[in-house]
Scaffold this motif. Structure first.
Motif, mmCIF file in Angstrom:
data_model
loop_
_atom_site.group_PDB
_atom_site.id
_atom_site.type_symbol
_atom_site.label_atom_id
_atom_site.label_comp_id
_atom_site.label_asym_id
_atom_site.label_seq_id
_atom_site.Cartn_x
_atom_site.Cartn_y
_atom_site.Cartn_z
ATOM 1 N N ARG A 120 0.837 -1.206 0.000
ATOM 2 C CA ARG A 120 0.000 0.000 0.000
ATOM 3 C C ARG A 120 0.871 1.255 0.000
ATOM 4 O O ARG A 120 0.629 2.191 -0.755
ATOM 5 C CB ARG A 120 -0.915 -0.029 1.218
ATOM 6 N N ALA A 174 2.576 1.852 -3.295
ATOM 7 C CA ALA A 174 1.671 2.274 -4.363
ATOM 8 C C ALA A 174 1.361 3.774 -4.320
ATOM 9 O O ALA A 174 0.826 4.319 -5.279
ATOM 10 C CB ALA A 174 0.362 1.478 -4.284
ATOM 11 N N VAL A 175 1.726 4.439 -3.221
ATOM 12 C CA VAL A 175 1.460 5.874 -3.103
ATOM 13 C C VAL A 175 2.399 6.621 -4.034
ATOM 14 O O VAL A 175 3.620 6.456 -3.970
ATOM 15 C CB VAL A 175 1.640 6.358 -1.650
ATOM 16 N N GLU A 176 1.821 7.413 -4.914
ATOM 17 C CA GLU A 176 2.633 8.187 -5.851
ATOM 18 C C GLU A 176 3.247 9.383 -5.147
ATOM 19 O O GLU A 176 2.693 9.904 -4.185
ATOM 20 C CB GLU A 176 1.776 8.658 -7.024
ATOM 21 N N SER A 177 4.365 9.810 -5.662
ATOM 22 C CA SER A 177 5.029 10.972 -5.081
ATOM 23 C C SER A 177 4.190 12.224 -5.338
ATOM 24 O O SER A 177 3.368 12.266 -6.255
ATOM 25 C CB SER A 177 6.419 11.139 -5.678
ATOM 26 N N PHE A 178 4.435 13.235 -4.536
ATOM 27 C CA PHE A 178 3.788 14.524 -4.697
ATOM 28 C C PHE A 178 4.527 15.230 -5.828
ATOM 29 O O PHE A 178 5.691 15.596 -5.685
ATOM 30 C CB PHE A 178 3.850 15.286 -3.377
ATOM 31 N N LYS A 179 3.898 15.339 -6.980
ATOM 32 C CA LYS A 179 4.569 15.747 -8.213
ATOM 33 C C LYS A 179 5.351 17.049 -8.088
ATOM 34 O O LYS A 179 6.446 17.171 -8.627
ATOM 35 C CB LYS A 179 3.565 15.855 -9.374
ATOM 36 N N ASP A 204 8.715 16.442 -6.861
ATOM 37 C CA ASP A 204 9.601 15.877 -7.890
ATOM 38 C C ASP A 204 10.184 16.998 -8.743
ATOM 39 O O ASP A 204 11.377 16.998 -9.074
ATOM 40 C CB ASP A 204 8.836 14.899 -8.786
#
Length: 127
Positions: A13, A16-21, A24
């Motif tokens: 889980r 699966a968390v995407e980075s805070f764009k 980036d």
């Protein structure tokens, strides 16, 4: 926990968390800047000046008080929420606003996350 190769193992889980764009973009901008490129930062809302002197001094004074600094109410300090409500009543003539309807967060992203999580379910259409 760490694996034998030194990598940190996380749950599926969490993985699966995407980075805070925007972070980036900030990271890449900082990399380019470190390589000597001139970078105009437009990715995050960083203040260009420090805190006002009275705010900085109030923070110093609070830290020097002998009381123990501990956890706050989950919605933020009640006196702060009360002052925010008073400000909006005075500045914008918002009469029905009480401190019970105000949540203080550490930033807008966290505030949006809490708001959207509270108001919307997966699959909801937002127009």
């Amino acid at each position: 926990m760490s694996s034998q190769d030194g990598e940190v193992n996380v749950s599926k889980r969490a993985a699966a968390v995407e980075s805070f764009k925007v972070m980036d973009v900030l990271q890449r901008a900082n990399e380019l800047q470190a390589m000597g490129h001139e970078v105009l930062h437009c990715e995050v809302g960083q203040p260009e000046t420090g805190a006002p002197k009275n705010v900085a001094q109030a923070a110093v004074d609070a830290l020097n008080e002998p009381r123990v600094m501990g956890y706050t109410d989950a919605f933020g300090l009640l006196p702060l929420r009360t002052k925010i409500a008073e400000y909006y009543k005075q500045k914008y003539n918002v009469e029905e606003l009480s401190e019970r309807r105000i949540v203080v967060t550490t930033g807008s992203s966290g505030g949006f996350l809490l708001t959207f999580t509270a108001c919307f379910d997966p699959g909801d259409t937002i127009a």
